[in-house]
Write an enzyme that holds these catalytic residues in place. Structure first.
Site, PDB file in Angstrom:
ATOM      1  N   HIS A  12      -3.339   1.934   3.332  1.00 54.95           N
ATOM      2  CA  HIS A  12      -2.933   2.601   2.434  1.00 54.95           C
ATOM      3  C   HIS A  12      -4.253   2.366   0.674  1.00 54.95           C
ATOM      4  O   HIS A  12      -4.013   2.674  -0.215  1.00 54.95           O
ATOM      5  CB  HIS A  12      -1.904   2.625   1.386  1.00 54.95           C
ATOM      6  N   HIS A  59       3.640  -0.993  -5.556  1.00 52.61           N
ATOM      7  CA  HIS A  59       2.323  -1.878  -6.597  1.00 52.61           C
ATOM      8  C   HIS A  59       2.486  -1.940  -8.151  1.00 52.61           C
ATOM      9  O   HIS A  59       2.091  -1.417  -8.924  1.00 52.61           O
ATOM     10  CB  HIS A  59       0.805  -1.429  -6.803  1.00 52.61           C
ATOM     11  N   HIS A 196      -7.191  -7.997   4.479  1.00 53.57           N
ATOM     12  CA  HIS A 196      -7.857  -7.532   2.930  1.00 53.57           C
ATOM     13  C   HIS A 196      -6.784  -8.787   1.765  1.00 53.57           C
ATOM     14  O   HIS A 196      -5.823  -8.811   2.171  1.00 53.57           O
ATOM     15  CB  HIS A 196      -7.453  -6.457   2.657  1.00 53.57           C
ATOM     16  N   GLU A 243       1.180  -7.384   3.929  1.00 51.33           N
ATOM     17  CA  GLU A 243       1.218  -6.277   3.461  1.00 51.33           C
ATOM     18  C   GLU A 243       2.073  -5.664   5.140  1.00 51.33           C
ATOM     19  O   GLU A 243       2.054  -4.301   6.065  1.00 51.33           O
ATOM     20  CB  GLU A 243       0.552  -4.711   2.934  1.00 51.33           C
TER      21      GLU A 243
END
Ligand code: DHB
Ligand code: FE
Length: 308
Positions: A12, A59, A196, A243
């Site tokens: 995303h 977020h 990440h 995530e």
């Protein structure tokens, strides 16, 4: 009866949204990313789901450190776009499906998953970027092709839910959808990741070996993935790699055996590895009507055609 027909895993990355919104998709860096979703968009156009459930993380757009629901289900009629960083994206307001969403809330909560019910909620890039990757670019005044039920998962503040809990929530979602009386064909997105880390001394960490093993097991051996503890995601996939537990909600909502329709992986996009997979439930065989077998054969031919 409603049925989940397929699951979609997708990154995303917010910069993907910015590239799309600022017409940079033809630049070589971004073309490499967007071209990996062309077949997926074709699959989505053919599949034409009635509803999408999108499992994503907020977020700090709808929630902040003041309020951190672990699992929050969007039961509203619509969800306006909001975002951190680049500001609200120029995408259409997302239309919800309050009837199915309320049914899911009831079924899942009575199944002992204590969801937060959101009757008003804004949605950020965590949800709209994967939607664009699968549905294509849609002008702000246009319409997304189907109603969407957002399911926000806390993977931003410690402690996030375990992979096992996520998978079991997926199971409860499957049961909830299958007990809805209308004939709806539902797809479920698991979004975020893949490996990440965006801050600290390990910023920029990408672990392709881990990502590929995750995608392989997601197809065929999800039971191996549900045992992975948080600390392994942190070590191997970076702090934001956590995530990936959201993909396990999607996988838990599918049948044990699925067909892998399509997969795409590229490195990097912004700070992350971009991973994408489409997994389809097999058409249910019927004892009484052999004709259903032909339908399944046809579906498999389609699967083979789209596999790259
Ligand atoms: C990036 C990736 C994310 O998943 C996110 O939520 C924010 C930033 C990035 O790669 O920069
Ligand atoms: Fe993120």
């Amino acid at each position: 009866m409603a049925r989940i027909i397929a699951g979609i895993g997708s990154s995303h990355v917010p910069a993907i949204g910015a590239a799309l919104d600022n017409n940079k998709t033809e630049e070589p860096y971004w073309k490499r990313v967007f071209s990996g979703f062309e077949k997926s968009q074709e699959w989505m156009r053919q599949t034409k789901p009635d509803v999408a459930i999108v499992v994503y993380n907020d977020h700090a757009s709808a929630f902040s450190v003041e309020m951190i629901p672990t699992f929050a289900l969007g039961c509203a009629a619509e969800f306006p776009p909001a975002d951190e960083g680049w500001g609200p994206r120029p995408v259409p307001v997302v239309q919800g499906h309050p009837a199915l969403a309320s049914h899911i809330a009831q079924s899942v909560i009575l199944d002992e998953f204590d969801l937060t019910v959101c009757n008003k909620m804004e949605v950020d890039h965590g949800m709209t970027v994967p939607m664009n990757l699968l549905f294509g670019k849609i002008p702000k005044e246009g319409h997304w092709p189907c109603p969407v039920i957002p399911l926000a998962v806390n993977v931003v503040m410690y402690p996030p839910p375990t992979g096992h809990r996520c998978f079991m929530l997926g199971r409860a979602l499957k049961k909830a959808v299958e007990s809805y009386p209308d004939d709806l064909r539902v797809v479920i997105f698991g979004t975020g990741g893949l490996s990440h880390q965006i801050s600290g001394p390990r910023a920029g960490l990408i672990n392709s070996k881990w990502d590929k093993a995750f995608l392989d097991n997601l197809s065929s051996h999800p039971e191996k993935l549900v045992k992975i503890p948080h600390i392994d995601y942190m070590r191997e996939a970076g702090a934001e790699g956590i995530e990936m537990v959201m993909w396990l909600i999607m996988r838990g909502a599918l049948d044990d055996k699925v067909d892998e329709v399509y997969r795409f992986y590229t490195v990097p996009a912004s700070n992350t590895a971009v991973g994408h997979i489409i997994l389809a439930n097999r058409a249910k065989a019927s004892k009484r009507k052999p004709a259903v077998k032909h339908k399944r054969a046809a579906a498999q031919t389609k699967v083979e055609r789209i596999r790259s």
